[in-house]
Design a protein around this motif. Structure first.
Motif: not given
Length: 127
Positions: A111-118, A101-107, A1-3
């Motif tokens: 999410c990727y970081f939270a998934h990686w931690q999980t 777009g920047s906020l979507c990219l940060i989100a 969505m950010s793209i």
């Protein structure tokens, strides 16, 4: 969505319909998957409460990003030296699309970081 948000900020009138259609489709897909993700992450015990908290977040975000921020950009860019409204084209709304777009990219990165931690925690829990 950010793209898509970034492409809306620099795109042409011809690409506007396609980008808006895809943004709406992705927003609908995200909304449909919220209940499944809430159940998966937080469990089934308090799904109604957790879903209620998470489902109200688009209300605040939509108000701030679609109403307040766009109005501020329109007021700054849309009034000429005579005090008349003269906001036409991309100069009026390029800023909001870049911010969204920047906020979507940060989100997405969060999410990727939270998934990686999980995943990392679940690997250690299996040991």
């Amino acid at each position: 969505m950010s793209i898509l948000q970034f492409s809306l900020s620099v795109g042409s009138v011809a690409s506007l319909s396609i980008c808006l259609l895809l943004v709406g489709y992705l927003f609908g897909c995200t909304t449909a998957l919220v209940a499944v993700n809430v159940t998966d992450i937080f469990g089934e015990k308090f799904i109604a409460t957790n879903y209620g908290f998470i489902d109200t977040s688009p209300i605040l975000g939509s108000y701030l990003l679609a109403t307040v921020m766009v109005d501020v950009f329109y007021q700054v860019n849309g009034v000429n030296s005579n005090g008349e409204a003269s906001c036409l084209g991309q100069q009026c709304f390029r800023g909001p699309f870049l911010i969204n777009g920047s906020l979507c990219l940060i989100a997405s990165l969060l999410c990727y970081f939270a998934h990686w931690q999980t995943d990392r925690r679940s690997q250690y829990a299996d040991l």
